[in-house]
Design a protein around this motif. Structure first.
Motif, PDB file in Angstrom:
ATOM      1  N   ALA A   1      -4.415  12.658   6.587  1.00  0.00           N
ATOM      2  CA  ALA A   1      -3.331  11.853   7.151  1.00  0.00           C
ATOM      3  C   ALA A   1      -3.383  10.445   6.579  1.00  0.00           C
ATOM      4  CB  ALA A   1      -3.450  11.814   8.669  1.00  0.00           C
ATOM      5  N   ALA A   2      -2.223   9.954   6.126  1.00  0.00           N
ATOM      6  CA  ALA A   2      -2.190   8.611   5.525  1.00  0.00           C
ATOM      7  C   ALA A   2      -0.819   7.979   5.686  1.00  0.00           C
ATOM      8  CB  ALA A   2      -2.571   8.683   4.048  1.00  0.00           C
ATOM      9  N   GLY A   3      -0.217   8.142   6.852  1.00  0.00           N
ATOM     10  CA  GLY A   3       1.083   7.547   7.116  1.00  0.00           C
ATOM     11  C   GLY A   3       2.219   8.528   6.931  1.00  0.00           C
ATOM     12  N   VAL A   4       3.362   8.191   7.499  1.00  0.00           N
ATOM     13  CA  VAL A   4       4.531   9.058   7.462  1.00  0.00           C
ATOM     14  C   VAL A   4       5.012   9.284   6.022  1.00  0.00           C
ATOM     15  CG1 VAL A   4       6.117   7.086   7.800  1.00  0.00           C
ATOM     16  CG2 VAL A   4       6.839   9.404   8.442  1.00  0.00           C
ATOM     17  N   ASN A   5       5.331  10.516   5.685  1.00  0.00           N
ATOM     18  CA  ASN A   5       5.878  10.847   4.356  1.00  0.00           C
ATOM     19  C   ASN A   5       5.105  10.148   3.233  1.00  0.00           C
ATOM     20  OD1 ASN A   5       7.982  12.484   5.397  1.00  0.00           O
ATOM     21  ND2 ASN A   5       9.251  10.684   5.774  1.00  0.00           N
ATOM     22  N   LYS A   6       3.805  10.336   3.187  1.00  0.00           N
ATOM     23  CA  LYS A   6       2.975   9.586   2.238  1.00  0.00           C
ATOM     24  C   LYS A   6       3.263   9.997   0.790  1.00  0.00           C
ATOM     25  CE  LYS A   6      -1.179  12.562   2.435  1.00  0.00           C
ATOM     26  NZ  LYS A   6      -0.643  13.630   3.298  1.00  0.00           N
ATOM     27  N   LYS A   7       3.214   8.997  -0.089  1.00  0.00           N
ATOM     28  CA  LYS A   7       3.448   9.192  -1.511  1.00  0.00           C
ATOM     29  C   LYS A   7       2.397   8.407  -2.296  1.00  0.00           C
ATOM     30  CE  LYS A   7       7.366  11.375  -0.692  1.00  0.00           C
ATOM     31  NZ  LYS A   7       7.541  12.819  -0.994  1.00  0.00           N
ATOM     32  N   ALA A   8       1.849   9.027  -3.331  1.00  0.00           N
ATOM     33  CA  ALA A   8       0.901   8.340  -4.212  1.00  0.00           C
ATOM     34  C   ALA A   8       1.667   7.742  -5.385  1.00  0.00           C
ATOM     35  CB  ALA A   8      -0.153   9.322  -4.714  1.00  0.00           C
ATOM     36  N   VAL A   9       1.678   6.422  -5.456  1.00  0.00           N
ATOM     37  CA  VAL A   9       2.374   5.737  -6.550  1.00  0.00           C
ATOM     38  C   VAL A   9       1.349   5.499  -7.657  1.00  0.00           C
ATOM     39  CG1 VAL A   9       3.742   3.728  -7.201  1.00  0.00           C
ATOM     40  CG2 VAL A   9       3.923   4.676  -4.887  1.00  0.00           C
ATOM     41  N   ASN A  10       1.277   6.420  -8.586  1.00  0.00           N
ATOM     42  CA  ASN A  10       0.218   6.405  -9.594  1.00  0.00           C
ATOM     43  C   ASN A  10       0.616   5.617 -10.849  1.00  0.00           C
ATOM     44  OD1 ASN A  10      -1.670   8.218  -8.213  1.00  0.00           O
ATOM     45  ND2 ASN A  10      -0.120   9.794  -8.545  1.00  0.00           N
ATOM     46  N   TRP A  11      -0.306   4.767 -11.286  1.00  0.00           N
ATOM     47  CA  TRP A  11      -0.215   4.120 -12.599  1.00  0.00           C
ATOM     48  C   TRP A  11      -1.595   4.240 -13.224  1.00  0.00           C
ATOM     49  CZ3 TRP A  11      -2.754  -0.809 -13.394  1.00  0.00           C
ATOM     50  CH2 TRP A  11      -3.338  -1.341 -12.239  1.00  0.00           C
ATOM     51  N   ASP A  12      -1.730   3.943 -14.514  1.00  0.00           N
ATOM     52  CA  ASP A  12      -2.951   4.366 -15.211  1.00  0.00           C
ATOM     53  C   ASP A  12      -4.198   3.554 -14.873  1.00  0.00           C
ATOM     54  OD1 ASP A  12      -2.742   2.023 -16.728  1.00  0.00           O
ATOM     55  OD2 ASP A  12      -2.155   3.047 -18.572  1.00  0.00           O
ATOM     56  N   GLY A  13      -4.068   2.393 -14.214  1.00  0.00           N
ATOM     57  CA  GLY A  13      -5.240   1.612 -13.842  1.00  0.00           C
ATOM     58  C   GLY A  13      -6.045   1.125 -15.029  1.00  0.00           C
ATOM     59  N   TYR A  14      -5.422   1.071 -16.184  1.00  0.00           N
ATOM     60  CA  TYR A  14      -6.112   0.673 -17.422  1.00  0.00           C
ATOM     61  C   TYR A  14      -5.325  -0.387 -18.189  1.00  0.00           C
ATOM     62  CZ  TYR A  14      -7.996   1.007 -22.186  1.00  0.00           C
ATOM     63  OH  TYR A  14      -8.527   0.709 -23.408  1.00  0.00           O
ATOM     64  N   ASN A  15      -4.052  -0.133 -18.389  1.00  0.00           N
ATOM     65  CA  ASN A  15      -3.221  -1.074 -19.137  1.00  0.00           C
ATOM     66  C   ASN A  15      -2.792  -2.251 -18.258  1.00  0.00           C
ATOM     67  OD1 ASN A  15      -2.862  -0.063 -21.958  1.00  0.00           O
ATOM     68  ND2 ASN A  15      -2.249   1.798 -20.868  1.00  0.00           N
ATOM     69  N   SER A  16      -2.106  -3.194 -18.859  1.00  0.00           N
ATOM     70  CA  SER A  16      -1.780  -4.439 -18.166  1.00  0.00           C
ATOM     71  C   SER A  16      -0.834  -4.209 -16.991  1.00  0.00           C
ATOM     72  CB  SER A  16      -1.143  -5.428 -19.140  1.00  0.00           C
ATOM     73  OG  SER A  16       0.154  -4.986 -19.521  1.00  0.00           O
ATOM     74  N   ILE A  17      -0.866  -5.133 -16.053  1.00  0.00           N
ATOM     75  CA  ILE A  17       0.028  -5.095 -14.902  1.00  0.00           C
ATOM     76  C   ILE A  17       1.483  -5.063 -15.358  1.00  0.00           C
ATOM     77  CG2 ILE A  17       0.855  -6.417 -12.911  1.00  0.00           C
ATOM     78  CD1 ILE A  17      -1.860  -5.145 -12.419  1.00  0.00           C
ATOM     79  N   ALA A  18       1.841  -5.906 -16.321  1.00  0.00           N
ATOM     80  CA  ALA A  18       3.231  -5.975 -16.781  1.00  0.00           C
ATOM     81  C   ALA A  18       3.689  -4.666 -17.406  1.00  0.00           C
ATOM     82  CB  ALA A  18       3.398  -7.130 -17.767  1.00  0.00           C
ATOM     83  N   SER A  19       2.830  -4.045 -18.221  1.00  0.00           N
ATOM     84  CA  SER A  19       3.233  -2.834 -18.934  1.00  0.00           C
ATOM     85  C   SER A  19       3.353  -1.627 -18.008  1.00  0.00           C
ATOM     86  CB  SER A  19       2.239  -2.519 -20.053  1.00  0.00           C
ATOM     87  OG  SER A  19       0.982  -2.123 -19.532  1.00  0.00           O
TER      88      SER A  19
END
Length: 295
Positions: A56-74
């Motif tokens: 359980a992790a909140g209503v209608n939970k969604k994982a917003v995935n990004w690569d965690g490696y490249n820059s914040i802007a990219s």
């Protein structure tokens, strides 16, 4: 009589439209990962970074995935896609972040929080993008709040010291002076950031000033303003100034960014930085808060 019938029909159609709009309104809980990534980008059901998807992790939970490696802007477009999908039109979002996910959300709201967004239908394709719903636009997104587990909006001295791989573009963004100068941290489109600061540090995290959770110090996890980090601690530690709760100025006079409030300070030094594949560490505290309030 005919005019009366037409009026009744018009009222019926109007009522049906209103009921349809109300019925289509949904709340979603978006989880934005930090450094290292792990989830499948574009797949909002991929919770690999956090732990079991069944948790359980909140209503209608969604994982917003990004690569965690490249820059914040990219990588920022991945976050905007998710916000457009689930936080426009009649839909509203709760946001939970971890570590560099806080930097990512702060950057997003400061730079795009007042931009024009097309309303989307919350049905994502394999790239994580949704189609327009009715062809109309709105200003910014419908976000109730952001809860940040070990927020790295103020960077980390581990990045400054080269404790992480310096070849990673994200690590360059996470240098304390770089992260703090990347965007206006006071500009959040009036969205509140609720900060959760862990304090179960280790010997090797001695290069982190004040209290820390092995990766990020209180000056960042507490949303503390300034051009660089400072030493802040729990009230039981007499060697440095206290990180205060809420929006109040800290002991010694340092202040928090606008719309940032400390709602959890790890006075018992119980929680470290890491999910460990099972929603653990400081993430566990945020998850519990989200389950109780993201309804």
């Amino acid at each position: 009589m005919m005019k009366f019938k037409r009026l009744l029909i018009s009222l019926f159609l109007l009522g049906s439209t209103l009921l349809a709009n109300i019925a289509s309104a949904e709340n979603y809980t978006l989880w934005v990962n930090g450094r290292g990534g792990g989830g499948v980008i574009g797949n909002y059901a991929s919770f690999t970074y956090w732990g079991p998807a069944s948790t359980a992790a909140g209503v209608n939970k969604k994982a917003v995935n990004w690569d965690g490696y490249n820059s914040i802007a990219s990588q920022n477009g991945k976050i905007r896609d998710a916000l457009d999908c689930f936080c426009t039109g009649n839909n509203w979002c709760y946001i939970a972040t971890h570590s560099a996910g806080d930097l990512m959300m702060g950057y997003t709201l400061a730079n795009y929080g007042s931009s024009s967004r097309m309303k989307k239908n919350a049905v994502a394709n394999s790239s994580g993008q949704c189609s327009n719903s009715d062809g109309t636009a709105q200003t910014g997104w419908n976000i109730k709040w952001v809860r940040a587990a070990s927020g790295a909006g103020g960077g980390s001295e581990l990045s400054d010291a080269g404790s992480w791989a310096l070849s990673e573009p994200l690590v360059k963004d996470l240098k304390t002076t770089t992260a703090r100068a990347m965007y206006n941290h006071n500009s959040t489109a009036n969205v509140w950031f609720y900060m959760y600061a862990g304090a179960k540090g280790t010997v090797y995290s001695g290069i982190l000033p004040g209290q820390d959770d092995e990766a990020v110090s209180y000056h960042s996890t507490g949303g503390v303003a300034g051009s660089a980090g400072r030493s802040l601690c729990n009230p039981s530690d007499w060697l440095c100034n206290d990180l205060t709760m809420g929006t109040a100025a800290n002991e010694g006079g340092s202040t928090k960014w606008a719309y940032h409030s400390v709602v959890f300070r790890d006075d018992n030094e119980t929680y470290n930085h890491y999910a460990s594949g099972n929603w653990l560490g400081i993430i566990s505290v945020v998850r519990t808060a989200v389950v109780n309030s993201a309804l």
